[in-house]
Scaffold this motif. Structure first.
Motif, mmCIF file in Angstrom:
data_model
loop_
_atom_site.group_PDB
_atom_site.id
_atom_site.type_symbol
_atom_site.label_atom_id
_atom_site.label_comp_id
_atom_site.label_asym_id
_atom_site.label_seq_id
_atom_site.Cartn_x
_atom_site.Cartn_y
_atom_site.Cartn_z
ATOM 1 N N GLN A 132 0.830 -1.196 0.000
ATOM 2 C CA GLN A 132 0.000 0.000 0.000
ATOM 3 C C GLN A 132 0.866 1.248 0.000
ATOM 4 O OE1 GLN A 132 -2.941 -0.127 3.055
ATOM 5 N NE2 GLN A 132 -4.018 -1.848 2.114
ATOM 6 N N SER A 133 0.312 2.315 -0.534
ATOM 7 C CA SER A 133 1.028 3.583 -0.637
ATOM 8 C C SER A 133 1.540 4.056 0.718
ATOM 9 C CB SER A 133 0.129 4.666 -1.231
ATOM 10 O OG SER A 133 -0.240 4.341 -2.524
ATOM 11 N N ASN A 134 0.688 3.972 1.739
ATOM 12 C CA ASN A 134 1.089 4.439 3.071
ATOM 13 C C ASN A 134 2.287 3.667 3.606
ATOM 14 O OD1 ASN A 134 -0.909 6.355 3.120
ATOM 15 N ND2 ASN A 134 -2.347 5.077 4.246
ATOM 16 N N GLU A 135 2.317 2.380 3.345
ATOM 17 C CA GLU A 135 3.429 1.551 3.801
ATOM 18 C C GLU A 135 4.719 1.936 3.078
ATOM 19 O OE1 GLU A 135 4.780 -3.147 3.962
ATOM 20 O OE2 GLU A 135 2.728 -2.630 3.385
ATOM 21 N N LEU A 136 4.640 2.140 1.760
ATOM 22 C CA LEU A 136 5.810 2.552 0.999
ATOM 23 C C LEU A 136 6.291 3.922 1.468
ATOM 24 C CD1 LEU A 136 7.875 2.141 -1.258
ATOM 25 C CD2 LEU A 136 6.214 3.160 -2.835
ATOM 26 N N ALA A 137 5.372 4.847 1.657
ATOM 27 C CA ALA A 137 5.733 6.197 2.106
ATOM 28 C C ALA A 137 6.490 6.124 3.426
ATOM 29 C CB ALA A 137 4.482 7.049 2.251
ATOM 30 N N ARG A 138 6.007 5.310 4.336
ATOM 31 C CA ARG A 138 6.673 5.165 5.635
ATOM 32 C C ARG A 138 8.072 4.589 5.476
ATOM 33 N NH1 ARG A 138 7.221 0.955 8.491
ATOM 34 N NH2 ARG A 138 5.566 -0.217 7.478
ATOM 35 N N LYS A 139 8.207 3.575 4.632
ATOM 36 C CA LYS A 139 9.504 2.909 4.452
ATOM 37 C C LYS A 139 10.546 3.806 3.787
ATOM 38 C CE LYS A 139 7.945 -1.862 4.398
ATOM 39 N NZ LYS A 139 7.908 -3.112 3.639
ATOM 40 N N ILE A 140 10.106 4.723 2.932
ATOM 41 C CA ILE A 140 11.078 5.590 2.244
ATOM 42 C C ILE A 140 11.142 6.980 2.861
ATOM 43 C CG2 ILE A 140 10.885 4.303 0.087
ATOM 44 C CD1 ILE A 140 9.230 6.645 -1.026
ATOM 45 N N ASN A 141 10.444 7.134 3.992
ATOM 46 C CA ASN A 141 10.466 8.396 4.733
ATOM 47 C C ASN A 141 9.970 9.575 3.886
ATOM 48 O OD1 ASN A 141 10.822 9.847 7.085
ATOM 49 N ND2 ASN A 141 12.912 10.444 6.559
ATOM 50 N N LEU A 142 8.808 9.375 3.271
ATOM 51 C CA LEU A 142 8.171 10.399 2.452
ATOM 52 C C LEU A 142 6.739 10.529 2.958
ATOM 53 C CD1 LEU A 142 8.839 12.089 -0.156
ATOM 54 C CD2 LEU A 142 7.657 10.313 -1.439
ATOM 55 N N SER A 143 6.209 11.731 2.971
ATOM 56 C CA SER A 143 4.836 11.884 3.447
ATOM 57 C C SER A 143 3.880 11.169 2.490
ATOM 58 C CB SER A 143 4.462 13.368 3.556
ATOM 59 O OG SER A 143 4.261 13.920 2.279
ATOM 60 N N ALA A 144 2.783 10.699 3.049
ATOM 61 C CA ALA A 144 1.778 10.012 2.232
ATOM 62 C C ALA A 144 1.240 10.945 1.151
ATOM 63 C CB ALA A 144 0.648 9.495 3.113
ATOM 64 N N ASN A 145 1.101 12.236 1.486
ATOM 65 C CA ASN A 145 0.629 13.217 0.497
ATOM 66 C C ASN A 145 1.593 13.335 -0.670
ATOM 67 O OD1 ASN A 145 -1.824 14.041 1.364
ATOM 68 N ND2 ASN A 145 -1.131 15.947 2.285
ATOM 69 N N LEU A 160 3.852 11.153 -1.687
ATOM 70 C CA LEU A 160 3.867 9.919 -2.472
ATOM 71 C C LEU A 160 2.618 9.837 -3.345
ATOM 72 C CD1 LEU A 160 5.354 7.343 -3.216
ATOM 73 C CD2 LEU A 160 4.034 6.189 -1.432
ATOM 74 N N SER A 161 1.491 10.277 -2.825
ATOM 75 C CA SER A 161 0.254 10.279 -3.605
ATOM 76 C C SER A 161 0.397 11.180 -4.830
ATOM 77 C CB SER A 161 -0.910 10.750 -2.739
ATOM 78 O OG SER A 161 -2.084 10.832 -3.499
ATOM 79 N N ARG A 162 1.029 12.339 -4.647
ATOM 80 C CA ARG A 162 1.246 13.247 -5.774
ATOM 81 C C ARG A 162 2.153 12.613 -6.823
ATOM 82 N NH1 ARG A 162 0.151 18.521 -5.549
ATOM 83 N NH2 ARG A 162 2.150 19.122 -6.470
ATOM 84 N N VAL A 163 3.173 11.892 -6.368
ATOM 85 C CA VAL A 163 4.056 11.192 -7.309
ATOM 86 C C VAL A 163 3.258 10.119 -8.041
ATOM 87 C CG1 VAL A 163 6.032 9.632 -7.489
ATOM 88 C CG2 VAL A 163 6.174 11.647 -6.008
ATOM 89 N N LYS A 164 2.520 9.330 -7.281
ATOM 90 C CA LYS A 164 1.766 8.209 -7.841
ATOM 91 C C LYS A 164 0.755 8.652 -8.884
ATOM 92 C CE LYS A 164 -1.463 5.855 -5.600
ATOM 93 N NZ LYS A 164 -2.167 5.005 -4.648
ATOM 94 N N THR A 165 0.131 9.799 -8.674
ATOM 95 C CA THR A 165 -0.891 10.271 -9.606
ATOM 96 C C THR A 165 -0.314 11.134 -10.723
ATOM 97 O OG1 THR A 165 -1.379 12.176 -8.196
ATOM 98 C CG2 THR A 165 -2.740 10.199 -7.893
ATOM 99 N N GLY A 166 0.994 11.374 -10.684
ATOM 100 C CA GLY A 166 1.635 12.148 -11.731
ATOM 101 C C GLY A 166 1.413 13.639 -11.612
ATOM 102 N N LYS A 167 1.035 14.105 -10.439
ATOM 103 C CA LYS A 167 0.762 15.526 -10.243
ATOM 104 C C LYS A 167 1.991 16.302 -9.794
ATOM 105 C CE LYS A 167 -4.099 14.872 -9.401
ATOM 106 N NZ LYS A 167 -5.213 15.014 -8.494
ATOM 107 N N VAL A 168 3.154 15.747 -10.012
ATOM 108 C CA VAL A 168 4.398 16.437 -9.678
ATOM 109 C C VAL A 168 5.061 16.914 -10.961
ATOM 110 C CG1 VAL A 168 4.833 15.215 -7.517
ATOM 111 C CG2 VAL A 168 5.665 14.252 -9.639
#
Length: 72
Positions: free
Chosen positions: A17-30, A32-40
């Motif tokens: 899950q996104s939240n788990e990955l965000a925690r493991k790479i020390n990135l905020s869930a928000n 990571l969500s922006r990266v995942k949706t291509g909004k960066v």
């Protein structure tokens, strides 16, 4: 030119899950969500490196190039 981020597909394949990955790479869930949706507009290489290390993949598994005439 369009760079498409396929992180969502990779997360499903790896059953993580996104939240788990965000925690493991020390990135905020928000963020990571922006990266995942291509909004960066930019993606730090260190972030890409951390994602690849955690998911055991290559940048090409996450990023894809789609010519302008094929953009969805």
């Amino acid at each position: 030119m369009a760079i498409v981020i396929r992180l969502d597909r990779l997360l499903v394949e790896r059953k993580i899950q996104s939240n788990e990955l965000a925690r493991k790479i020390n990135l905020s869930a928000n963020n990571l969500s922006r990266v995942k949706t291509g909004k960066v507009k930019a993606l730090r290489l260190s972030t890409l490196d951390n994602i690849c290390r955690e998911l055991n993949c290559k940048p090409g598994d996450i990023l894809d190039y789609v010519p302008d005439d094929e953009v969805e």
